[in-house]
Design a protein around this motif. Structure first.
Motif, PDB file in Angstrom:
ATOM      1  N   MET A 198       0.835  -1.197   0.000  1.00 31.84           N
ATOM      2  CA  MET A 198       0.000   0.000   0.000  1.00 31.84           C
ATOM      3  C   MET A 198       0.875   1.254   0.000  1.00 31.84           C
ATOM      4  O   MET A 198       1.818   1.362   0.784  1.00 31.84           O
ATOM      5  CB  MET A 198      -0.920   0.007   1.218  1.00 31.84           C
ATOM      6  N   PRO A 199       0.551   2.232  -0.838  1.00 29.93           N
ATOM      7  CA  PRO A 199       1.377   3.446  -0.910  1.00 29.93           C
ATOM      8  C   PRO A 199       1.025   4.451   0.185  1.00 29.93           C
ATOM      9  O   PRO A 199      -0.116   4.527   0.642  1.00 29.93           O
ATOM     10  CB  PRO A 199       1.007   4.009  -2.292  1.00 29.93           C
ATOM     11  N   ASN A 200       2.029   5.196   0.616  1.00 25.89           N
ATOM     12  CA  ASN A 200       1.815   6.359   1.488  1.00 25.89           C
ATOM     13  C   ASN A 200       1.052   6.032   2.766  1.00 25.89           C
ATOM     14  O   ASN A 200       0.064   6.686   3.116  1.00 25.89           O
ATOM     15  CB  ASN A 200       1.078   7.472   0.724  1.00 25.89           C
ATOM     16  N   CYS A 201       1.511   5.037   3.519  1.00 29.29           N
ATOM     17  CA  CYS A 201       0.846   4.670   4.770  1.00 29.29           C
ATOM     18  C   CYS A 201       1.191   5.679   5.871  1.00 29.29           C
ATOM     19  O   CYS A 201       2.364   5.959   6.108  1.00 29.29           O
ATOM     20  CB  CYS A 201       1.275   3.277   5.211  1.00 29.29           C
ATOM     21  N   LEU A 202       0.174   6.173   6.555  1.00 26.47           N
ATOM     22  CA  LEU A 202       0.358   7.143   7.633  1.00 26.47           C
ATOM     23  C   LEU A 202       0.126   6.508   9.006  1.00 26.47           C
ATOM     24  O   LEU A 202       0.062   7.213  10.000  1.00 26.47           O
ATOM     25  CB  LEU A 202      -0.605   8.315   7.441  1.00 26.47           C
ATOM     26  N   TYR A 203      -0.011   5.203   9.060  1.00 29.57           N
ATOM     27  CA  TYR A 203      -0.379   4.487  10.284  1.00 29.57           C
ATOM     28  C   TYR A 203       0.614   3.358  10.542  1.00 29.57           C
ATOM     29  O   TYR A 203       1.404   2.989   9.671  1.00 29.57           O
ATOM     30  CB  TYR A 203      -1.797   3.914  10.143  1.00 29.57           C
ATOM     31  N   SER A 204       0.551   2.800  11.747  1.00 26.85           N
ATOM     32  CA  SER A 204       1.373   1.644  12.104  1.00 26.85           C
ATOM     33  C   SER A 204       0.561   0.362  11.903  1.00 26.85           C
ATOM     34  O   SER A 204      -0.665   0.387  11.853  1.00 26.85           O
ATOM     35  CB  SER A 204       1.826   1.736  13.562  1.00 26.85           C
ATOM     36  N   VAL A 205       1.266  -0.769  11.812  1.00 29.64           N
ATOM     37  CA  VAL A 205       0.619  -2.061  11.592  1.00 29.64           C
ATOM     38  C   VAL A 205       1.130  -3.056  12.627  1.00 29.64           C
ATOM     39  O   VAL A 205       2.299  -3.023  13.024  1.00 29.64           O
ATOM     40  CB  VAL A 205       0.909  -2.594  10.167  1.00 29.64           C
ATOM     41  N   VAL A 206       0.237  -3.953  13.051  1.00 33.87           N
ATOM     42  CA  VAL A 206       0.602  -4.976  14.018  1.00 33.87           C
ATOM     43  C   VAL A 206      -0.148  -6.258  13.676  1.00 33.87           C
ATOM     44  O   VAL A 206      -1.261  -6.221  13.155  1.00 33.87           O
ATOM     45  CB  VAL A 206       0.279  -4.510  15.462  1.00 33.87           C
ATOM     46  N   ASP A 207       0.486  -7.403  13.950  1.00 34.14           N
ATOM     47  CA  ASP A 207      -0.179  -8.694  13.788  1.00 34.14           C
ATOM     48  C   ASP A 207      -1.082  -8.968  14.991  1.00 34.14           C
ATOM     49  O   ASP A 207      -0.823  -8.489  16.099  1.00 34.14           O
ATOM     50  CB  ASP A 207       0.841  -9.830  13.693  1.00 34.14           C
ATOM     51  N   TYR A 208      -2.101  -9.797  14.789  1.00 32.69           N
ATOM     52  CA  TYR A 208      -2.987 -10.172  15.891  1.00 32.69           C
ATOM     53  C   TYR A 208      -2.205 -10.745  17.079  1.00 32.69           C
ATOM     54  O   TYR A 208      -2.526 -10.460  18.232  1.00 32.69           O
ATOM     55  CB  TYR A 208      -3.988 -11.246  15.439  1.00 32.69           C
ATOM     56  N   ASN A 209      -1.212 -11.575  16.776  1.00 29.93           N
ATOM     57  CA  ASN A 209      -0.513 -12.273  17.864  1.00 29.93           C
ATOM     58  C   ASN A 209       0.519 -11.406  18.577  1.00 29.93           C
ATOM     59  O   ASN A 209       1.271 -11.893  19.408  1.00 29.93           O
ATOM     60  CB  ASN A 209       0.143 -13.565  17.355  1.00 29.93           C
ATOM     61  N   HIS A 210       0.554 -10.120  18.236  1.00 34.02           N
ATOM     62  CA  HIS A 210       1.436  -9.174  18.944  1.00 34.02           C
ATOM     63  C   HIS A 210       0.607  -8.122  19.673  1.00 34.02           C
ATOM     64  O   HIS A 210       0.952  -6.939  19.705  1.00 34.02           O
ATOM     65  CB  HIS A 210       2.403  -8.505  17.961  1.00 34.02           C
TER      66      HIS A 210
END
Length: 472
Positions: A49-61
């Motif tokens: 995805m281009p230009n992400c302004l957010y953080s990402v996390v997996d369910y298991n974290h």
């Protein structure tokens, strides 16, 4: 205004639902919120995805959540995309750990999707069917219980109100379209050449996977293309997406593939170029228990590309106007498609009017920024409600759902252990029986050998071998 918002996707990127989550997260950040997106696995897929302004996390974290927000606090709002099993369990666990307002997004008739996947009526949903249910589909009973614990619900199309209890507030939340990706443009002539398509051909385009819920309607689209070619009208269908190992055409209809360019899965960035060479864009199908409750993700992109779009009279078509911003049919099947394609290709003025109307509709109603402003207002209304007994009851219900899950998981484990033990006991019994049979056979053979040794023939045999040895 809520600050820490967690958007929970039921899939990783760049699946259609995850693309929606991506755009809402970006727009909410622009509006001053701090957003984190949770995906079931493969958080690195966000690189698609281009230009992400957010953080990402997996369910298991889950334990990393507070550190993902700038202020180091957990989320205030958890907005989850669909009540499917893995999403439900994740959000119930979040409720145990954090004080959250829960909003659930509906984008499908979950019961229809589960029923078609399993190939059974949900009236026949039993323990065996429950074992076959994958984690990324909704449980017929548990999804309803989970939905009733929501502080608010967003729905992609108003028909989904059928699944919401009257006491739960909701927002009709349309998707949007990225006008920086999807906009009217000149045809990609290099792609035409690569696909070996004559410029004299009428080009139809369909970007979508084939699955159990839509295989019949995609088959109708293929047959329409074949029928038009048999009538001497050169027509090509360009299709992207995967078939999920479904032989939806059947042996007798494989001839139509001569007129189809199946590109398989392509990167999202390639879709606009593919759409640019189409004369007409089609969404096949008709009103039914599946289509009535969804908003096909490709439709906003179709409208924004400046192409005439053919739609069945269901879902988003109920908000559009025939011959003004789309061509709407009661059912988009083989026969109606052939006639409609002929009509549109023979009437460029009407085609042009539909194109302009589609562009106008996309601009006014399918804008990620405008729709995100409505979403933020809805968040405000949800968290402004004080923690009443009803909210406490909803929280207790989520706890109960978790306890039920653990109890069921333990019951399943116990049943499996008992089943394995029974299998092992049966195996031991079989082995003991086989040993007994072998011992009996051994005793019988020994008796026969002893009888032979005492016979005249055996004694003569021994005498002969003695004489033969001396002669040698």
């Amino acid at each position: 205004m809520p600050h820490n918002i967690l958007l929970v996707s039921h899939s990783d990127f760049p699946a259609n639902s995850a693309v929606h989550v991506h755009h809402y997260a970006n727009e909410l950040v622009k509006l001053g919120c701090d957003c984190v997106v949770a995906v079931p696995y493969n958080q690195d897929s966000v690189k698609e995805m281009p230009n992400c302004l957010y953080s990402v996390v997996d369910y298991n974290h889950m334990e990393q959540l507070p550190s993902k927000f700038e202020n180091g606090f957990p989320p205030q709002i958890v907005h989850c995309w669909t009540p499917r099993e893995h999403v439900r369990k994740f959000c119930c666990q979040l409720s145990v750990q954090y004080d959250i307002a829960l909003i659930i997004h509906l984008e499908d008739n979950e019961e229809c999707v589960t029923s078609r996947f399993l190939g059974i009526s949900l009236d026949n949903f039993d323990t065996h069917a429950e074992r076959l249910l994958p984690h990324n589909l909704s449980h017929p009973r548990k999804y309803k219980d989970f939905l009733n614990t929501a502080d608010g619900v967003t729905i992609i199309i108003e028909k989904l109100k059928d699944f919401i209890e009257p006491n739960i507030s909701y927002l009709n939340l349309f998707p949007g379209v990225d006008s920086l990706e999807f906009y009217p443009r000149l045809p990609d002539l290099d792609l035409l050449k690569k696909l070996e398509i004559s410029e004299k051909s009428t080009i139809i385009c369909y970007t979508g996977n084939v699955h159990l819920a839509n295989q019949e309607e995609v088959r109708e689209l293929y047959l329409a293309i074949g029928t038009r070619n048999r009538a001497g009208k050169k027509t090509v269908l360009i299709r992207t997406g995967i078939d999920n190992n479904l032989d939806f055409l059947g042996e007798n209809d494989l001839w139509v593939k001569e007129y189809v360019r199946e590109m398989g899965w392509v990167k999202r960035a390639e879709i606009p170029s593919i759409l640019s060479i189409a004369d007409i864009l089609v969404q096949p199908g008709g009103p039914d228990e599946f289509n009535d409750y969804r908003f096909p993700s490709k439709i906003p992109e179709f409208l924004a590309m400046g192409k005439p779009v053919i739609l069945p009279r269901t879902n988003i078509a109920n908000h559009l106007t025939h011959l003004v911003n789309s061509f709407i049919l009661s059912d988009v099947n083989c026969y109606s498609l052939v006639e409609t394609i002929d009509f549109l290709m023979d009437n460029p003025e009407i085609r042009s009017k539909i194109i302009q109307g589609g562009l106008e509709y996309a601009k006014n109603h399918l804008d990620w920024g405008k729709n995100s402003e409505k979403l933020l207002e809805f968040y405000d209304s949800v968290i402004s409600v004080s923690c009443s007994g009803d909210e406490k009851h909803k929280l207790n219900q989520r706890f109960k759902l978790l306890i039920d899950d653990y109890q069921q998981a333990n019951t399943v484990k116990l049943n499996l252990l008992n089943e394995n033990l029974n299998n092992k006991n049966q195996y031991i019994q079989n082995q003991e029986y086989q040993i007994s049979e072998l011992l009996s056979s051994k005793q019988l053979l020994e008796s026969e050998i002893n009888a032979m040794r005492s016979s005249k023939f055996w004694k003569l045999r021994e005498l002969w071998f003695g004489i033969k040895e001396k002669l040698l």
